[in-house]
Design a protein around this motif. Sequence first.
Motif, PDB file in Angstrom:
ATOM      1  N   GLY A   1       0.074 -11.806 -10.036  1.00  0.00           N
ATOM      2  CA  GLY A   1      -0.596 -11.393 -11.260  1.00  0.00           C
ATOM      3  C   GLY A   1      -0.068 -10.099 -11.851  1.00  0.00           C
ATOM      4  N   GLY A   2      -0.998  -9.200 -12.225  1.00  0.00           N
ATOM      5  CA  GLY A   2      -0.645  -7.996 -12.957  1.00  0.00           C
ATOM      6  C   GLY A   2       0.196  -7.006 -12.181  1.00  0.00           C
ATOM      7  N   LEU A   3      -0.079  -6.838 -10.902  1.00  0.00           N
ATOM      8  CA  LEU A   3       0.725  -5.957 -10.062  1.00  0.00           C
ATOM      9  C   LEU A   3       2.033  -6.627  -9.656  1.00  0.00           C
ATOM     10  CD1 LEU A   3      -2.079  -4.617  -7.694  1.00  0.00           C
ATOM     11  CD2 LEU A   3      -0.820  -3.251  -9.362  1.00  0.00           C
ATOM     12  N   ALA A   4       1.931  -7.886  -9.285  1.00  0.00           N
ATOM     13  CA  ALA A   4       3.099  -8.610  -8.778  1.00  0.00           C
ATOM     14  C   ALA A   4       4.163  -8.816  -9.847  1.00  0.00           C
ATOM     15  CB  ALA A   4       2.665  -9.969  -8.219  1.00  0.00           C
ATOM     16  N   SER A   5       3.752  -8.971 -11.090  1.00  0.00           N
ATOM     17  CA  SER A   5       4.727  -9.268 -12.151  1.00  0.00           C
ATOM     18  C   SER A   5       5.808  -8.201 -12.267  1.00  0.00           C
ATOM     19  CB  SER A   5       4.008  -9.467 -13.487  1.00  0.00           C
ATOM     20  OG  SER A   5       3.291 -10.680 -13.501  1.00  0.00           O
ATOM     21  N   PRO A   6       5.452  -6.931 -12.503  1.00  0.00           N
ATOM     22  CA  PRO A   6       6.515  -5.916 -12.586  1.00  0.00           C
ATOM     23  C   PRO A   6       7.187  -5.681 -11.247  1.00  0.00           C
ATOM     24  CG  PRO A   6       4.359  -4.881 -12.669  1.00  0.00           C
ATOM     25  CD  PRO A   6       4.127  -6.362 -12.792  1.00  0.00           C
TER      26      PRO A   6
ATOM     27  N   ASP B   1       0.983  -5.934  -1.230  1.00  0.00           N
ATOM     28  CA  ASP B   1      -0.372  -6.419  -1.481  1.00  0.00           C
ATOM     29  C   ASP B   1      -0.634  -6.263  -2.971  1.00  0.00           C
ATOM     30  OD1 ASP B   1      -3.074  -6.811  -1.855  1.00  0.00           O
ATOM     31  OD2 ASP B   1      -3.689  -5.015  -0.747  1.00  0.00           O
ATOM     32  N   CYS B   2      -0.508  -7.359  -3.693  1.00  0.00           N
ATOM     33  CA  CYS B   2      -0.735  -7.367  -5.149  1.00  0.00           C
ATOM     34  C   CYS B   2      -1.960  -8.195  -5.494  1.00  0.00           C
ATOM     35  CB  CYS B   2       0.501  -7.910  -5.866  1.00  0.00           C
ATOM     36  SG  CYS B   2       1.975  -6.891  -5.677  1.00  0.00           S
TER      37      CYS B   2
ATOM     38  N   LEU C   1      -6.279  -2.116 -18.304  1.00  0.00           N
ATOM     39  CA  LEU C   1      -5.191  -1.886 -19.244  1.00  0.00           C
ATOM     40  C   LEU C   1      -3.922  -2.500 -18.659  1.00  0.00           C
ATOM     41  CD1 LEU C   1      -4.288  -0.380 -21.863  1.00  0.00           C
ATOM     42  CD2 LEU C   1      -3.667   1.534 -20.370  1.00  0.00           C
ATOM     43  N   GLY C   2      -3.319  -3.414 -19.394  1.00  0.00           N
ATOM     44  CA  GLY C   2      -2.154  -4.120 -18.872  1.00  0.00           C
ATOM     45  C   GLY C   2      -1.020  -3.197 -18.465  1.00  0.00           C
ATOM     46  N   ALA C   3      -0.743  -2.177 -19.274  1.00  0.00           N
ATOM     47  CA  ALA C   3       0.352  -1.271 -18.975  1.00  0.00           C
ATOM     48  C   ALA C   3       0.094  -0.466 -17.706  1.00  0.00           C
ATOM     49  CB  ALA C   3       0.596  -0.325 -20.152  1.00  0.00           C
ATOM     50  N   ALA C   4      -1.185  -0.206 -17.392  1.00  0.00           N
ATOM     51  CA  ALA C   4      -1.517   0.507 -16.149  1.00  0.00           C
ATOM     52  C   ALA C   4      -1.158  -0.353 -14.943  1.00  0.00           C
ATOM     53  CB  ALA C   4      -2.997   0.875 -16.126  1.00  0.00           C
ATOM     54  N   ALA C   5      -1.380  -1.650 -15.059  1.00  0.00           N
ATOM     55  CA  ALA C   5      -0.967  -2.555 -13.986  1.00  0.00           C
ATOM     56  C   ALA C   5       0.548  -2.515 -13.831  1.00  0.00           C
ATOM     57  CB  ALA C   5      -1.424  -3.985 -14.301  1.00  0.00           C
ATOM     58  N   GLY C   6       1.252  -2.389 -14.956  1.00  0.00           N
ATOM     59  CA  GLY C   6       2.708  -2.296 -14.911  1.00  0.00           C
ATOM     60  C   GLY C   6       3.185  -1.060 -14.169  1.00  0.00           C
ATOM     61  N   VAL C   7       2.493   0.059 -14.377  1.00  0.00           N
ATOM     62  CA  VAL C   7       2.848   1.299 -13.686  1.00  0.00           C
ATOM     63  C   VAL C   7       2.684   1.137 -12.177  1.00  0.00           C
ATOM     64  CG1 VAL C   7       2.187   3.710 -13.317  1.00  0.00           C
ATOM     65  CG2 VAL C   7       2.304   2.793 -15.644  1.00  0.00           C
ATOM     66  N   MET C   8       1.540   0.618 -11.755  1.00  0.00           N
ATOM     67  CA  MET C   8       1.267   0.531 -10.324  1.00  0.00           C
ATOM     68  C   MET C   8       2.165  -0.500  -9.643  1.00  0.00           C
ATOM     69  SD  MET C   8      -0.835   2.886 -10.436  1.00  0.00           S
ATOM     70  CE  MET C   8      -1.015   2.993  -8.666  1.00  0.00           C
ATOM     71  N   GLY C   9       2.410  -1.623 -10.303  1.00  0.00           N
ATOM     72  CA  GLY C   9       3.304  -2.622  -9.726  1.00  0.00           C
ATOM     73  C   GLY C   9       4.724  -2.107  -9.601  1.00  0.00           C
ATOM     74  N   SER C  10       5.163  -1.321 -10.590  1.00  0.00           N
ATOM     75  CA  SER C  10       6.500  -0.731 -10.539  1.00  0.00           C
ATOM     76  C   SER C  10       6.604   0.248  -9.377  1.00  0.00           C
ATOM     77  CB  SER C  10       6.818  -0.015 -11.852  1.00  0.00           C
ATOM     78  OG  SER C  10       6.853  -0.933 -12.925  1.00  0.00           O
TER      79      SER C  10
ATOM     80  N   GLN D   1       4.995   0.043  -6.608  1.00  0.00           N
ATOM     81  CA  GLN D   1       5.100  -0.750  -5.382  1.00  0.00           C
ATOM     82  C   GLN D   1       6.537  -1.190  -5.144  1.00  0.00           C
ATOM     83  OE1 GLN D   1       1.637  -3.617  -6.161  1.00  0.00           O
ATOM     84  NE2 GLN D   1       1.442  -3.242  -3.955  1.00  0.00           N
ATOM     85  N   ALA D   2       7.222  -1.564  -6.208  1.00  0.00           N
ATOM     86  CA  ALA D   2       8.634  -1.938  -6.071  1.00  0.00           C
ATOM     87  C   ALA D   2       9.464  -0.748  -5.595  1.00  0.00           C
ATOM     88  CB  ALA D   2       9.169  -2.463  -7.408  1.00  0.00           C
ATOM     89  N   VAL D   3       9.155   0.435  -6.113  1.00  0.00           N
ATOM     90  CA  VAL D   3       9.868   1.642  -5.685  1.00  0.00           C
ATOM     91  C   VAL D   3       9.671   1.877  -4.188  1.00  0.00           C
ATOM     92  CG1 VAL D   3       9.950   4.154  -5.892  1.00  0.00           C
ATOM     93  CG2 VAL D   3       9.801   2.754  -7.950  1.00  0.00           C
TER      94      VAL D   3
END
Length: 263
Positions: free
Chosen positions: A49-54, A138-139, A205-214, A216-218
Amino acid sequence: MGGEEAALKERLLTQEERERYSRQMLLADVGEVGQKKLLAAKVLIVGAGGLASPAAMYLAASGVGEIGVVDDDVVDLSNLQRQIAHRSADVGRKKADSMAMALAALNPAVCVNVYRERLSEDNAEDILCDRSYDFVLDCTDNFPAKFLINDACVRLHKPFSHAGITGFGGQIMTVVPQEGPCYRCIFEDVPEDGTVPTSREIGVLGAAAGVMGSLQAVEAVKYILGIGDLLVGRLLIYDALTMQFRTVELPKRNESCTACRSA
């Protein structure tokens, strides 16, 4: 020289790989050796979902060789506001399949393992051990799943990144079993229903999910490369409204933690 190290040394990057990852390989802490580590790495992502996508998109873009995606849900129109790996045409399609298609389109060289099922006590160990994954993300968006992932990873000595989002912000921590506190050390047990507001109730907020998922990738990339300071023993909290990050030092491992004690 160990077998894995020898294999990395002998592996030759193709011209396409050198071009695709050129900006990344310019980094002193990555280089050719680091890129080979990423290409040989395996990361499991629970949730699509939102975390896993980015997170998944950036891991695939960075050249992580094998990515597992665990999710039994289907894409819903309301998901598209934040789950950017999916498109309007994917509505009704299994999220794991939709994400696999997005990753393949971004980087065809990445092997994507699809698990069209919900992680449970019955299948957690089988999935986590299926491809000898190096790191887990864990997303998920619910507490029972987060505790399940924590307990299984601690039991199997699998490092993982936890993240959660609600409203205009989120939090992230990394767990390396035996090296710092686990998720259960800090939060102890699944909260009772209704005691903690969820994104389903207050929105996100969708962009906030993008920040946190990114982020996690880092953390996954840093772990694979063995560089930098992981968020072990630290909780990073993000507030998009004030545009502030703050880090909370977490207590040491809880001696009474049922997950760590049985590991």
